[in-house]
Write a protein that holds these residues in place. Structure first.
Motif, mmCIF file in Angstrom:
data_model
loop_
_atom_site.group_PDB
_atom_site.id
_atom_site.type_symbol
_atom_site.label_atom_id
_atom_site.label_comp_id
_atom_site.label_asym_id
_atom_site.label_seq_id
_atom_site.Cartn_x
_atom_site.Cartn_y
_atom_site.Cartn_z
ATOM 1 N N LEU A 1 0.806 -1.215 0.000
ATOM 2 C CA LEU A 1 0.000 0.000 0.000
ATOM 3 C C LEU A 1 0.843 1.271 0.000
ATOM 4 C CD1 LEU A 1 -2.877 1.090 0.111
ATOM 5 C CD2 LEU A 1 -2.732 1.018 2.598
ATOM 6 N N ILE A 2 1.905 1.317 0.783
ATOM 7 C CA ILE A 2 2.712 2.541 0.899
ATOM 8 C C ILE A 2 3.225 3.029 -0.462
ATOM 9 C CG2 ILE A 2 4.874 3.494 1.838
ATOM 10 C CD1 ILE A 2 4.233 1.955 4.426
ATOM 11 N N PRO A 3 3.830 2.174 -1.286
ATOM 12 C CA PRO A 3 4.320 2.678 -2.580
ATOM 13 C C PRO A 3 3.208 3.178 -3.513
ATOM 14 C CG PRO A 3 5.200 0.480 -2.140
ATOM 15 C CD PRO A 3 4.217 0.779 -1.068
ATOM 16 N N ILE A 4 2.054 2.491 -3.530
ATOM 17 C CA ILE A 4 1.017 2.939 -4.465
ATOM 18 C C ILE A 4 0.335 4.212 -3.983
ATOM 19 C CG2 ILE A 4 0.661 0.704 -5.582
ATOM 20 C CD1 ILE A 4 -1.780 0.234 -3.884
ATOM 21 N N VAL A 5 0.175 4.366 -2.668
ATOM 22 C CA VAL A 5 -0.394 5.617 -2.150
ATOM 23 C C VAL A 5 0.614 6.753 -2.342
ATOM 24 C CG1 VAL A 5 -1.146 6.845 -0.071
ATOM 25 C CG2 VAL A 5 -1.994 4.554 -0.523
ATOM 26 N N SER A 6 1.889 6.486 -2.088
ATOM 27 C CA SER A 6 2.925 7.510 -2.269
ATOM 28 C C SER A 6 2.966 8.000 -3.705
ATOM 29 C CB SER A 6 4.301 6.962 -1.891
ATOM 30 O OG SER A 6 4.315 6.601 -0.542
ATOM 31 N N ASP A 7 2.858 7.080 -4.640
ATOM 32 C CA ASP A 7 2.852 7.449 -6.056
ATOM 33 C C ASP A 7 1.652 8.328 -6.378
ATOM 34 O OD1 ASP A 7 3.755 7.201 -8.860
ATOM 35 O OD2 ASP A 7 1.868 6.087 -9.084
ATOM 36 N N PHE A 8 0.488 7.946 -5.887
ATOM 37 C CA PHE A 8 -0.734 8.723 -6.121
ATOM 38 C C PHE A 8 -0.609 10.120 -5.528
ATOM 39 C CE2 PHE A 8 -5.377 9.327 -4.716
ATOM 40 C CZ PHE A 8 -5.750 9.890 -5.920
ATOM 41 N N VAL A 9 -0.138 10.213 -4.290
ATOM 42 C CA VAL A 9 0.006 11.507 -3.608
ATOM 43 C C VAL A 9 0.996 12.402 -4.357
ATOM 44 C CG1 VAL A 9 0.831 12.611 -1.486
ATOM 45 C CG2 VAL A 9 -0.693 10.644 -1.348
ATOM 46 N N SER A 10 2.052 11.810 -4.890
ATOM 47 C CA SER A 10 3.068 12.619 -5.585
ATOM 48 C C SER A 10 2.588 13.145 -6.931
ATOM 49 C CB SER A 10 4.346 11.796 -5.789
ATOM 50 O OG SER A 10 4.142 10.783 -6.742
ATOM 51 N N ARG A 11 1.530 12.539 -7.489
ATOM 52 C CA ARG A 11 1.068 12.940 -8.825
ATOM 53 C C ARG A 11 -0.102 13.917 -8.825
ATOM 54 N NH1 ARG A 11 -0.014 8.211 -12.641
ATOM 55 N NH2 ARG A 11 -1.346 7.503 -10.954
ATOM 56 N N THR A 12 -0.679 14.190 -7.667
ATOM 57 C CA THR A 12 -1.844 15.086 -7.650
ATOM 58 C C THR A 12 -1.903 15.836 -6.323
ATOM 59 O OG1 THR A 12 -4.205 15.211 -8.171
ATOM 60 C CG2 THR A 12 -3.495 13.357 -6.820
ATOM 61 N N ASP A 13 -2.888 16.720 -6.192
ATOM 62 C CA ASP A 13 -2.956 17.543 -4.977
ATOM 63 C C ASP A 13 -3.619 16.810 -3.814
ATOM 64 O OD1 ASP A 13 -5.988 18.735 -4.813
ATOM 65 O OD2 ASP A 13 -5.345 18.446 -6.900
ATOM 66 N N LEU A 14 -3.360 17.308 -2.623
ATOM 67 C CA LEU A 14 -3.782 16.649 -1.395
ATOM 68 C C LEU A 14 -5.298 16.513 -1.265
ATOM 69 C CD1 LEU A 14 -2.669 15.321 1.104
ATOM 70 C CD2 LEU A 14 -2.746 17.504 2.262
ATOM 71 N N THR A 15 -6.055 17.452 -1.809
ATOM 72 C CA THR A 15 -7.512 17.356 -1.679
ATOM 73 C C THR A 15 -8.050 16.110 -2.377
ATOM 74 O OG1 THR A 15 -7.852 18.743 -3.639
ATOM 75 C CG2 THR A 15 -7.862 19.843 -1.494
ATOM 76 N N LYS A 16 -7.393 15.684 -3.446
ATOM 77 C CA LYS A 16 -7.843 14.494 -4.168
ATOM 78 C C LYS A 16 -7.294 13.212 -3.562
ATOM 79 C CE LYS A 16 -8.586 16.887 -8.438
ATOM 80 N NZ LYS A 16 -8.318 17.024 -9.839
ATOM 81 N N THR A 17 -6.263 13.325 -2.745
ATOM 82 C CA THR A 17 -5.635 12.129 -2.180
ATOM 83 C C THR A 17 -6.002 11.893 -0.718
ATOM 84 O OG1 THR A 17 -3.640 13.347 -1.567
ATOM 85 C CG2 THR A 17 -3.666 12.335 -3.737
ATOM 86 N N LYS A 18 -6.863 12.738 -0.192
ATOM 87 C CA LYS A 18 -7.230 12.653 1.223
ATOM 88 C C LYS A 18 -7.707 11.258 1.623
ATOM 89 C CE LYS A 18 -10.994 14.574 3.307
ATOM 90 N NZ LYS A 18 -11.904 15.664 3.683
ATOM 91 N N LYS A 19 -8.609 10.668 0.828
ATOM 92 C CA LYS A 19 -9.162 9.341 1.164
ATOM 93 C C LYS A 19 -8.059 8.273 1.117
ATOM 94 C CE LYS A 19 -13.528 10.528 1.535
ATOM 95 N NZ LYS A 19 -14.749 10.171 0.863
ATOM 96 N N ALA A 20 -7.115 8.411 0.194
ATOM 97 C CA ALA A 20 -6.022 7.444 0.103
ATOM 98 C C ALA A 20 -5.152 7.508 1.340
ATOM 99 C CB ALA A 20 -5.184 7.695 -1.151
ATOM 100 N N VAL A 21 -4.874 8.725 1.801
ATOM 101 C CA VAL A 21 -4.041 8.908 2.986
ATOM 102 C C VAL A 21 -4.758 8.383 4.228
ATOM 103 C CG1 VAL A 21 -2.907 10.618 4.462
ATOM 104 C CG2 VAL A 21 -2.757 10.826 1.973
ATOM 105 N N ILE A 22 -6.052 8.664 4.339
ATOM 106 C CA ILE A 22 -6.834 8.172 5.472
ATOM 107 C C ILE A 22 -6.885 6.642 5.423
ATOM 108 C CG2 ILE A 22 -9.140 8.080 6.503
ATOM 109 C CD1 ILE A 22 -9.504 10.996 5.543
ATOM 110 N N TYR A 23 -7.083 6.078 4.232
ATOM 111 C CA TYR A 23 -7.072 4.614 4.088
ATOM 112 C C TYR A 23 -5.742 4.038 4.554
ATOM 113 C CZ TYR A 23 -7.361 0.037 1.841
ATOM 114 O OH TYR A 23 -7.370 -1.309 1.602
ATOM 115 N N LEU A 24 -4.651 4.670 4.192
ATOM 116 C CA LEU A 24 -3.322 4.215 4.603
ATOM 117 C C LEU A 24 -3.197 4.258 6.133
ATOM 118 C CD1 LEU A 24 -0.392 3.427 3.903
ATOM 119 C CD2 LEU A 24 0.112 5.846 3.705
ATOM 120 N N MET A 25 -3.720 5.319 6.738
ATOM 121 C CA MET A 25 -3.620 5.450 8.205
ATOM 122 C C MET A 25 -4.501 4.429 8.923
ATOM 123 S SD MET A 25 -3.192 9.590 8.763
ATOM 124 C CE MET A 25 -4.914 9.839 8.789
ATOM 125 N N GLU A 26 -5.636 4.080 8.334
ATOM 126 C CA GLU A 26 -6.534 3.104 8.961
ATOM 127 C C GLU A 26 -5.861 1.750 8.994
ATOM 128 O OE1 GLU A 26 -9.574 3.296 10.509
ATOM 129 O OE2 GLU A 26 -9.510 5.424 10.276
#
Length: 116
Positions: free
Chosen positions: A91-116
């Motif tokens: 999960l960490i590499p795919i979320v990191s890749d997503f976060v690096s390619r777009t802004d935080l407002t669009k990646t919020k759910k991915a980051v929360i999913y990672l934290m859960e």
């Protein structure tokens, strides 16, 4: 169009091939060709999202918009105890890749999913 998409989504859950056949059944009338193409694009998107749920390697093939949908659905299912968490080392590499390619407002759910 949204009504057609909902119907196709419902049918796709039970019979993916039938959903494709229904989309194909639109006649060749120029006015309907646009809808037919949009329904096929929608079915293709649903297939990619389903594949990504089954195989984390397929997540790399999702567009940014599809990634946003993917993590939104994954988080929703996890919070409702209906889903299974992806292994953290995958999960960490795919979320990191997503976060690096777009802004935080669009990646919020991915980051929360990672934290859960």
């Amino acid at each position: 169009m949204e009504d057609y998409k909902r119907i196709i989504d419902t049918i796709y859950q039970y019979e993916p091939k039938l959903a494709e056949n229904i989309a194909d059944s639109f006649d060749e009338d120029q006015a309907r060709m646009h809808y037919k193409k949009r329904l096929h694009n929608h079915i293709d998107r649903v297939k990619r999202l389903e594949e990504a749920k089954k195989d984390t390697d397929a997540v790399k093939n999702l567009s940014l918009g599809e990634l946003e949908q993917f993590y939104d659905k994954q988080l929703e299912m996890l919070l409702e105890d209906k889903g299974q968490a992806i292994e953290i080392d995958k999960l960490i590499p795919i979320v990191s890749d997503f976060v690096s390619r777009t802004d935080l407002t669009k990646t919020k759910k991915a980051v929360i999913y990672l934290m859960e």
